[in-house]
Write a protein that holds these residues in place. Structure first.
Motif, short mmCIF file in Angstrom:
data_model
loop_
_atom_site.label_atom_id
_atom_site.label_comp_id
_atom_site.label_asym_id
_atom_site.label_seq_id
_atom_site.Cartn_x
_atom_site.Cartn_y
_atom_site.Cartn_z
N ARG A 76 49.73 34.15 33.81
CA ARG A 76 49.69 35.53 33.40
C ARG A 76 48.09 36.60 32.94
N SER A 77 47.30 35.86 32.90
CA SER A 77 45.83 36.71 32.62
C SER A 77 45.51 37.24 34.34
N ALA A 78 45.94 36.89 35.11
CA ALA A 78 45.72 36.91 36.62
C ALA A 78 46.81 38.01 36.51
N LEU A 79 48.01 37.90 36.89
CA LEU A 79 48.72 39.37 36.45
C LEU A 79 48.55 40.52 35.98
N ALA A 80 47.85 40.46 34.52
CA ALA A 80 47.75 41.38 33.71
C ALA A 80 46.60 42.47 34.44
N ALA A 81 45.81 41.79 35.15
CA ALA A 81 45.08 41.65 35.95
C ALA A 81 45.18 42.68 37.42
N ARG A 82 46.06 42.38 37.53
CA ARG A 82 47.11 42.52 39.25
C ARG A 82 47.39 44.38 38.65
N ASP A 83 48.18 44.04 37.68
CA ASP A 83 48.42 45.35 37.28
C ASP A 83 47.94 46.69 37.19
N PHE A 84 46.64 45.86 36.44
CA PHE A 84 45.50 47.05 36.17
C PHE A 84 44.99 47.87 37.35
N ALA A 85 44.68 47.03 38.41
CA ALA A 85 44.59 47.32 39.62
C ALA A 85 45.02 48.10 40.04
N SER A 86 45.95 48.62 40.06
CA SER A 86 47.53 49.59 40.58
C SER A 86 47.14 50.96 39.77
N ARG A 87 47.38 50.34 38.08
CA ARG A 87 47.82 51.15 37.26
C ARG A 87 47.04 52.50 37.04
N LEU A 181 41.22 30.06 40.78
CA LEU A 181 41.53 29.92 39.04
C LEU A 181 40.53 29.02 38.33
N ALA A 182 39.46 28.65 39.19
CA ALA A 182 38.88 28.11 38.21
C ALA A 182 37.71 29.11 37.76
N TRP A 183 38.26 30.66 37.78
CA TRP A 183 37.31 30.77 37.48
C TRP A 183 37.38 31.43 35.76
N HIS A 184 36.40 32.22 35.54
CA HIS A 184 36.69 33.07 34.02
C HIS A 184 37.69 34.38 34.07
N ASP A 185 38.07 34.80 33.31
CA ASP A 185 39.20 35.62 33.63
C ASP A 185 38.32 37.10 33.95
N THR A 186 37.01 37.48 34.08
CA THR A 186 36.27 38.66 34.19
C THR A 186 36.02 38.18 35.79
N ARG A 187 35.52 36.60 35.98
CA ARG A 187 35.72 36.90 37.36
C ARG A 187 37.02 36.95 38.63
#
Length: 365
Positions: A76-87, A181-187
């Motif tokens: 869920r966190s990764a998908l939010a970042a993915r959406d942020f990247a394009s938006r 996915l071993a990384w924290h959300d920021t990384r």
């Protein structure tokens, strides 16, 4: 196997076969043919096919009751970042990082970097699609180590660097991997931004340009991501990490410049070997001084735990040499990502020497 865009398995395999054929024909045309090269491309294609065969759409995994709750939260966190990247960052809006693949190992590839014993310039390997790059990647650690051992036998400085992410430069929809996915959300967000930046702009035969551009997009993207999602304390901590990374890169850049001067001298081989070891000893001392200034922070201890050589310096330089130049270009584009990407593309169209000079000017160097 179907991607979020609906690419059927047979069509995906056909595209991969066509890409392999183009690569092999390109290799033959450029003198890269032969059994060794054919074997190398075969492992690259089989490695990628294995990853593609494991892809599952993230939306489907999020909806499935059987999905592990911890995995669901990371996805869920990764998908939010993915959406942020394009938006918010204007990065490509495609199927990349909207699927997930568990490849059941810690790293996805192992990249071999090599320099001459008395050179700080990485050896280049050239490929029909990506162009010339300062590494040779393998999906098998054993194959990478075997290739590296052969180079070391030629008295080259060699380093095998394991990677947790990679990009097909937009040729395929790259999945999110368990290795990431071993990384924290920021990384994790930063690497998604970094890899998508490679799809936004890629200049053939200039890895330092490409990687420094992606590092800048990663840094600025994460800063904006944290502004939107985190606390001021989180943002301040991230800014401090960036400053430490810049100090680390500057320390290595100074050693690299010192060694370049040494290698260009008329000193004999044994004298250069002795001076080389002395330079690396000073580098370790410089890092100890940085740690004291950082109050004991040891975030780069692992980097210094391994033997130092030219190849390791070359790898860090590839990712950091032009970041300041891209920062200057971003300011000239009024911190607007679409305008920045257009300016980067124009810069990439210059001849290599003019491109490097422009980046140095933009970076104040």
């Amino acid at each position: 196997l179907a991607s979020p865009g609906g690419c059927a398995p047979r069509r995906a395999a056909t595209l991969l076969r066509r890409t392999l054929l183009a690569a092999l024909l390109g290799a033959a045309a450029t003198g890269l043919g032969g059994c060794t090269t054919l074997g190398y491309y075969a492992q690259a294609v089989s490695g990628h096919l294995d990853i593609v065969s494991r892809r599952q759409p993230i939306d489907r995994l999020l909806a499935a009751e059987a999905t592990d709750p911890a995995l669901r939260e990371r996805l869920r966190s990764a998908l939010a970042a993915r959406d942020f990247a394009s938006r918010e960052l204007g990065l490509p809006d495609n199927g990349s990082y909207r699927s997930y693949a568990d490849i059941e190992r810690r790293y996805v590839t192992w990249n071999v970097i090599a320099t001459e014993e008395f050179s700080v310039a990485a050896r280049q390997w050239c490929f029909p699609i990506a162009g010339c790059v300062p590494y040779r990647g393998y999906y098998s650690e054993a194959e990478a180590e075997a290739f590296a051992a052969g180079l070391a036998g030629q008295r080259l400085d060699v380093f095998v660097n394991p990677a947790t992410a990679y990009s097909t430069l937009g040729w395929f929809d790259d999945p999110l991997l368990n290795t990431m996915l071993a990384w924290h959300d920021t990384r994790l967000a930063g690497v998604i931004f970094h890899e998508l930046a490679h799809q936004q702009v890629w200049v053939k035969d200039d890895a330092a340009f490409n990687e420094s551009f992606a590092v800048f997009v990663q840094d600025e993207g994460v800063r904006r991501w944290l502004q939107a999602t985190a606390t001021p304390e989180d943002l301040a901590a991230y800014a401090e990490r960036i400053e430490r990374r810049r100090a680390f890169a500057a320390l290595l850049r100074a050693t690299r410049a010192e060694l370049a001067t040494l290698y260009a001298s008329d000193a004999g081989a044994e004298a250069m070997r002795t001076a080389k070891e002395s330079a690396f000893a000073r580098l370790r001392a410089g890092y100890a001084d940085l740690k004291r200034r950082w109050g004991g922070y040891g975030g780069y201890d692992n980097w210094f735990d391994r033997p130092l050589n030219n190849a390791r310096l070359a790898l860090v330089a590839t990712y950091n040499d032009h970041v300041a130049g891209f920062a200057g270009l971003f300011e000239r584009a009024h911190r607007d990502f679409p305008a920045f990407y257009a300016a980067v593309a124009e810069l990439g169209a210059l001849q290599p020497a003019a491109r490097a000079a422009r980046l140095a000017e933009l970076g104040g160097g």
